[in-house]
Design a protein around this motif. Structure first.
Motif, short mmCIF file in Angstrom:
data_model
loop_
_atom_site.label_atom_id
_atom_site.label_comp_id
_atom_site.label_asym_id
_atom_site.label_seq_id
_atom_site.Cartn_x
_atom_site.Cartn_y
_atom_site.Cartn_z
N ASN A 190 0.82 -1.21 0.00
CA ASN A 190 0.00 0.00 0.00
C ASN A 190 0.85 1.26 0.00
O ASN A 190 0.36 2.36 0.24
N HIS A 191 2.14 1.12 -0.28
CA HIS A 191 3.06 2.25 -0.31
C HIS A 191 4.22 1.95 -1.25
O HIS A 191 4.50 0.79 -1.57
N ASP A 192 4.90 3.00 -1.69
CA ASP A 192 6.05 2.84 -2.57
C ASP A 192 7.21 2.16 -1.86
O ASP A 192 7.27 2.14 -0.62
N VAL A 193 8.15 1.65 -2.63
CA VAL A 193 9.37 1.09 -2.05
C VAL A 193 10.12 2.23 -1.35
O VAL A 193 10.41 3.25 -1.97
N PRO A 194 10.42 2.10 -0.06
CA PRO A 194 11.13 3.17 0.66
C PRO A 194 12.50 3.47 0.06
O PRO A 194 13.25 2.55 -0.28
N GLU A 195 12.79 4.73 -0.07
CA GLU A 195 14.08 5.14 -0.62
C GLU A 195 15.16 5.21 0.45
O GLU A 195 16.34 5.07 0.16
N GLY A 196 14.77 5.45 1.72
CA GLY A 196 15.74 5.60 2.79
C GLY A 196 15.92 4.33 3.59
O GLY A 196 15.61 3.23 3.13
N GLN A 197 16.42 4.48 4.81
CA GLN A 197 16.72 3.35 5.67
C GLN A 197 15.84 3.35 6.92
O GLN A 197 16.27 2.93 7.99
N GLU A 225 6.41 -3.21 -9.60
CA GLU A 225 6.01 -2.50 -8.40
C GLU A 225 4.52 -2.16 -8.48
O GLU A 225 4.11 -1.36 -9.32
N VAL A 226 3.75 -2.80 -7.64
CA VAL A 226 2.31 -2.57 -7.59
C VAL A 226 1.98 -1.91 -6.26
O VAL A 226 2.09 -2.55 -5.21
N VAL A 227 1.62 -0.65 -6.31
CA VAL A 227 1.20 0.09 -5.12
C VAL A 227 -0.30 0.31 -5.24
O VAL A 227 -0.77 0.88 -6.23
N ALA A 228 -1.04 -0.19 -4.29
CA ALA A 228 -2.50 -0.08 -4.34
C ALA A 228 -2.93 1.37 -4.55
O ALA A 228 -2.41 2.28 -3.92
N SER A 229 -3.86 1.56 -5.47
CA SER A 229 -4.35 2.90 -5.78
C SER A 229 -5.14 3.48 -4.62
O SER A 229 -5.56 2.77 -3.71
N GLU A 230 -5.35 4.78 -4.67
CA GLU A 230 -6.15 5.44 -3.63
C GLU A 230 -7.56 4.86 -3.58
O GLU A 230 -8.13 4.67 -2.51
#
Length: 278
Positions: A190-197, A225-230
């Motif tokens: 339900n969210h993008d792949v995190p860019e940070g740590q 990458e499948v992020v559930a839509s709003e």
């Protein structure tokens, strides 16, 4: 009472086994003596509370057997510890591997159950030395244990997370080596792949970051990458089947519309492979 858009019936998962594996997978059992696609992953792949999860949706579109080897709360270790399932998966024409969290696998700090990977079994001497004030016999689940460690000391907790991330990369490389042939890596969340740590105890798959995904990208046929839509997130549990007892658990998962979105993305990815049916 069960909930299904006002319905009153429970969801039947038709549990089954494949080969010599002791693991109960979601059925009905598929025939694996011809062309087939194997799906490996956690709760989303299994399709908890979902009548038709994305592996079953894809089967209808492709008209080829789709074996659902997903397991609720699975980690990478589940497959590495199950040679029978790993062999069946490796023989599939295409493998879809859902990205699973880094917490539910054994590592230098603790051991998890070989089949129920969310179950905490034992702390290592290394972890007991890092947290001498903690009685690890009090914990039965990995998340509970990790959450407690984070509350005690953020600095020491970060060392545990760093170990989990390194172990995840190594374990995933090993799994991808054993899965012969094309593998599609699926981020379904339900969210993008995190860019940070960030090491917060939220957002499955837990602790997995962009750098970790990129580290294994060269070993797969593609990363989807499948992020559930709003819209999918707003529908929440609409169309899911669960009891009142499971209402809280269902609310934490993505619903049928998100599975439709995953299906569409995977169909496109498979159409770009040389031959989805082998």
């Amino acid at each position: 009472m069960s909930v299904h858009g006002g319905g009153q019936r429970a969801l039947e998962y038709y549990p089954c086994r494949y080969g010599e594996s002791r693991i109960l997978f979601r059925g009905p059992r598929r025939q694996l003596d011809g062309d087939y696609i194997a799906f490996l992953g956690g709760t989303e792949t299994y399709g908890r509370f979902i009548e038709t999860p994305f592996p079953a949706m894809l089967e209808k579109h492709l008209n080829v057997s789709c074996a659902n080897f997903g397991v609720v709360n699975a980690g990478v270790d589940l497959y590495l510890n199950d040679p029978s399932t790993l062999e069946l998966a490796s023989n599939a024409n295409i493998k879809v591997l859902q990205i699973m969290g880094a917490q539910n696998m054994s590592n230098r700090f603790y051991t998890v159950h070989p089949r129920r990977n969310d179950r905490f079994l034992k702390a290592s001497d290394r972890l007991e030395a890092l947290y001498p004030e903690v009685d690890f016999t009090e914990f039965h689940f990995v998340r509970h244990m990790l959450g407690h460690l984070a509350e005690i000391s953020e600095e020491r907790y970060q060392k545990v997370v760093e170990e989990l991330r390194m172990a995840w990369i190594a374990r995933m490389k090993n799994l991808l080596t054993l899965l012969r042939g094309p593998v599609i890596l699926l981020w379904f969340a339900n969210h993008d792949v995190p860019e940070g740590q960030d090491a917060r105890m939220s957002g499955d798959p837990l602790f997995v970051t962009r750098n970790m995904v990129e580290a294994i990208r060269p070993r797969v046929a593609g990363v989807i990458e499948v992020v559930a839509s709003e819209r999918a997130l707003n529908e929440a549990t609409k169309g899911m089947v669960y009891s009142e007892f499971d209402a809280c658990a269902a609310a934490e998962l993505m619903g049928p519309l998100a599975h439709e979105e995953a299906t569409e993305a995977l169909l496109k990815a498979m159409s770009e492979l040389p031959n989805p049916k082998g």
